[in-house]
Design a protein around this motif. Structure first.
Motif, PDB file in Angstrom:
ATOM      1  N   PRO A   8      58.732  13.927 -10.146  1.00 38.08           N
ATOM      2  CA  PRO A   8      58.901  13.559  -8.728  1.00 38.08           C
ATOM      3  C   PRO A   8      58.186  12.264  -8.339  1.00 38.08           C
ATOM      4  CG  PRO A   8      58.284  15.875  -8.934  1.00 38.08           C
ATOM      5  CD  PRO A   8      58.175  15.263 -10.302  1.00 38.08           C
ATOM      6  N   ASN A   9      57.056  12.002  -8.960  1.00 43.64           N
ATOM      7  CA  ASN A   9      56.338  10.766  -8.665  1.00 43.64           C
ATOM      8  C   ASN A   9      57.134   9.547  -9.138  1.00 43.64           C
ATOM      9  OD1 ASN A   9      54.018  11.996  -7.474  1.00 43.64           O
ATOM     10  ND2 ASN A   9      53.330  12.531  -9.524  1.00 43.64           N
ATOM     11  N   TYR A  10      57.652   9.628 -10.357  1.00 45.04           N
ATOM     12  CA  TYR A  10      58.474   8.537 -10.886  1.00 45.04           C
ATOM     13  C   TYR A  10      59.694   8.326  -9.993  1.00 45.04           C
ATOM     14  CZ  TYR A  10      61.852   6.005 -13.622  1.00 45.04           C
ATOM     15  OH  TYR A  10      62.793   5.081 -14.000  1.00 45.04           O
ATOM     16  N   ARG A  11      60.350   9.417  -9.633  1.00 37.24           N
ATOM     17  CA  ARG A  11      61.552   9.336  -8.804  1.00 37.24           C
ATOM     18  C   ARG A  11      61.248   8.694  -7.444  1.00 37.24           C
ATOM     19  NH1 ARG A  11      66.295  12.823  -9.708  1.00 37.24           N
ATOM     20  NH2 ARG A  11      66.326  13.202 -11.927  1.00 37.24           N
ATOM     21  N   ALA A  12      60.063   8.909  -6.922  1.00 29.88           N
ATOM     22  CA  ALA A  12      59.688   8.304  -5.641  1.00 29.88           C
ATOM     23  C   ALA A  12      59.683   6.778  -5.738  1.00 29.88           C
ATOM     24  CB  ALA A  12      58.322   8.814  -5.193  1.00 29.88           C
ATOM     25  N   PHE A  13      59.211   6.247  -6.861  1.00 28.37           N
ATOM     26  CA  PHE A  13      59.169   4.791  -7.024  1.00 28.37           C
ATOM     27  C   PHE A  13      60.572   4.205  -7.151  1.00 28.37           C
ATOM     28  CE2 PHE A  13      54.800   5.794  -7.933  1.00 28.37           C
ATOM     29  CZ  PHE A  13      54.123   4.737  -7.345  1.00 28.37           C
ATOM     30  N   VAL A  14      61.417   4.845  -7.916  1.00 29.87           N
ATOM     31  CA  VAL A  14      62.793   4.364  -8.082  1.00 29.87           C
ATOM     32  C   VAL A  14      63.563   4.502  -6.775  1.00 29.87           C
ATOM     33  CG1 VAL A  14      64.967   4.685  -9.311  1.00 29.87           C
ATOM     34  CG2 VAL A  14      62.801   4.827 -10.549  1.00 29.87           C
ATOM     35  N   SER A  15      63.390   5.619  -6.094  1.00 29.47           N
ATOM     36  CA  SER A  15      64.072   5.831  -4.820  1.00 29.47           C
ATOM     37  C   SER A  15      63.621   4.813  -3.781  1.00 29.47           C
ATOM     38  CB  SER A  15      63.810   7.247  -4.309  1.00 29.47           C
ATOM     39  OG  SER A  15      64.392   8.190  -5.173  1.00 29.47           O
ATOM     40  N   HIS A  16      62.358   4.446  -3.830  1.00 31.09           N
ATOM     41  CA  HIS A  16      61.846   3.432  -2.904  1.00 31.09           C
ATOM     42  C   HIS A  16      62.567   2.108  -3.118  1.00 31.09           C
ATOM     43  CE1 HIS A  16      58.991   1.350  -0.329  1.00 31.09           C
ATOM     44  NE2 HIS A  16      58.941   0.413  -1.262  1.00 31.09           N
ATOM     45  N   LEU A  17      62.687   1.694  -4.368  1.00 31.50           N
ATOM     46  CA  LEU A  17      63.384   0.428  -4.647  1.00 31.50           C
ATOM     47  C   LEU A  17      64.851   0.507  -4.258  1.00 31.50           C
ATOM     48  CD1 LEU A  17      61.937  -0.710  -8.094  1.00 31.50           C
ATOM     49  CD2 LEU A  17      61.430  -1.627  -5.830  1.00 31.50           C
ATOM     50  N   SER A  18      65.479   1.633  -4.535  1.00 27.50           N
ATOM     51  CA  SER A  18      66.878   1.819  -4.170  1.00 27.50           C
ATOM     52  C   SER A  18      67.049   1.757  -2.651  1.00 27.50           C
ATOM     53  CB  SER A  18      67.375   3.159  -4.709  1.00 27.50           C
ATOM     54  OG  SER A  18      68.694   3.395  -4.290  1.00 27.50           O
ATOM     55  N   GLY A  19      66.168   2.430  -1.937  1.00 25.69           N
ATOM     56  CA  GLY A  19      66.220   2.404  -0.478  1.00 25.69           C
ATOM     57  C   GLY A  19      65.984   1.016   0.082  1.00 25.69           C
ATOM     58  N   LEU A  20      65.070   0.285  -0.526  1.00 23.06           N
ATOM     59  CA  LEU A  20      64.809  -1.089  -0.107  1.00 23.06           C
ATOM     60  C   LEU A  20      66.048  -1.948  -0.315  1.00 23.06           C
ATOM     61  CD1 LEU A  20      62.759  -3.198   0.890  1.00 23.06           C
ATOM     62  CD2 LEU A  20      62.077  -3.510  -1.512  1.00 23.06           C
ATOM     63  N   ARG A  21      66.688  -1.777  -1.454  1.00 23.76           N
ATOM     64  CA  ARG A  21      67.915  -2.535  -1.746  1.00 23.76           C
ATOM     65  C   ARG A  21      68.967  -2.276  -0.680  1.00 23.76           C
ATOM     66  NH1 ARG A  21      72.594  -1.238  -3.397  1.00 23.76           N
ATOM     67  NH2 ARG A  21      72.101   0.849  -4.172  1.00 23.76           N
ATOM     68  N   VAL A  22      69.183  -1.009  -0.361  1.00 19.34           N
ATOM     69  CA  VAL A  22      70.187  -0.634   0.641  1.00 19.34           C
ATOM     70  C   VAL A  22      69.794  -1.179   2.016  1.00 19.34           C
ATOM     71  CG1 VAL A  22      71.231   1.328   1.849  1.00 19.34           C
ATOM     72  CG2 VAL A  22      70.983   1.382  -0.645  1.00 19.34           C
ATOM     73  N   GLN A  23      68.532  -1.038   2.373  1.00 17.53           N
ATOM     74  CA  GLN A  23      68.034  -1.517   3.662  1.00 17.53           C
ATOM     75  C   GLN A  23      68.274  -3.022   3.822  1.00 17.53           C
ATOM     76  OE1 GLN A  23      63.814  -0.935   4.084  1.00 17.53           O
ATOM     77  NE2 GLN A  23      63.738  -1.837   6.116  1.00 17.53           N
ATOM     78  N   LEU A  24      68.128  -3.749   2.734  1.00 18.16           N
ATOM     79  CA  LEU A  24      68.317  -5.201   2.772  1.00 18.16           C
ATOM     80  C   LEU A  24      69.782  -5.613   2.670  1.00 18.16           C
ATOM     81  CD1 LEU A  24      65.318  -6.226   0.500  1.00 18.16           C
ATOM     82  CD2 LEU A  24      65.484  -6.473   2.993  1.00 18.16           C
ATOM     83  N   GLY A  25      70.671  -4.640   2.444  1.00 15.54           N
ATOM     84  CA  GLY A  25      72.097  -4.942   2.350  1.00 15.54           C
ATOM     85  C   GLY A  25      72.495  -5.612   1.050  1.00 15.54           C
ATOM     86  N   VAL A  26      71.730  -5.350  -0.001  1.00 16.38           N
ATOM     87  CA  VAL A  26      72.010  -5.926  -1.320  1.00 16.38           C
ATOM     88  C   VAL A  26      72.770  -4.880  -2.136  1.00 16.38           C
ATOM     89  CG1 VAL A  26      70.977  -6.857  -3.425  1.00 16.38           C
ATOM     90  CG2 VAL A  26      69.932  -7.358  -1.200  1.00 16.38           C
ATOM     91  N   THR A  27      73.893  -5.272  -2.690  1.00 17.13           N
ATOM     92  CA  THR A  27      74.661  -4.351  -3.531  1.00 17.13           C
ATOM     93  C   THR A  27      74.015  -4.249  -4.913  1.00 17.13           C
ATOM     94  OG1 THR A  27      76.112  -6.063  -4.430  1.00 17.13           O
ATOM     95  CG2 THR A  27      76.813  -5.002  -2.357  1.00 17.13           C
ATOM     96  N   GLN A  28      74.400  -3.198  -5.626  1.00 19.30           N
ATOM     97  CA  GLN A  28      73.935  -3.068  -7.008  1.00 19.30           C
ATOM     98  C   GLN A  28      74.376  -4.275  -7.824  1.00 19.30           C
ATOM     99  OE1 GLN A  28      75.293   0.652  -8.628  1.00 19.30           O
ATOM    100  NE2 GLN A  28      73.658   1.830  -7.670  1.00 19.30           N
ATOM    101  N   ALA A  29      75.587  -4.724  -7.606  1.00 17.65           N
ATOM    102  CA  ALA A  29      76.119  -5.866  -8.363  1.00 17.65           C
ATOM    103  C   ALA A  29      75.314  -7.130  -8.078  1.00 17.65           C
ATOM    104  CB  ALA A  29      77.591  -6.075  -8.041  1.00 17.65           C
TER     105      ALA A  29
END
Length: 82
Positions: A8-29
């Motif tokens: 769960p700790n590891y997942r929190a870090f990855v989820s944070h980056l994913s959420g930041l990406r979405v918040q900034l409107g940056v696509t995965q591509a």
């Protein structure tokens, strides 16, 4: 031994980056392009199919225009409170 991908700790870090990406409107591509990686690199990391190491955390944060130390501390602080 349980994989760090399920921690769960590891997942929190990855989820944070994913959420930041979405918040900034940056696509995965777009993020993948900024990193010089294929889109599947981002997708697999965000779906917890591929582990990211600390250097990759830093590179992703920078590619999103964020300060890696600030982002790491934000997640760490939230984990400490929970």
């Amino acid at each position: 031994m349980t994989s760090t991908l399920h921690d769960p700790n590891y997942r929190a870090f990855v989820s944070h980056l994913s959420g930041l990406r979405v918040q900034l409107g940056v696509t995965q591509a777009e993020l993948a392009k900024r990193l010089g990686k294929p889109q599947s690199f981002v997708s697999k990391a965000e779906r917890f199919e591929r582990r990211i190491d600390p250097g990759e955390f830093r590179a992703i944060a920078l590619a999103l225009g964020a300060d890696p130390a600030v982002e790491f501390k934000d997640v760490s602080d939230r984990l400490s409170r929970s």
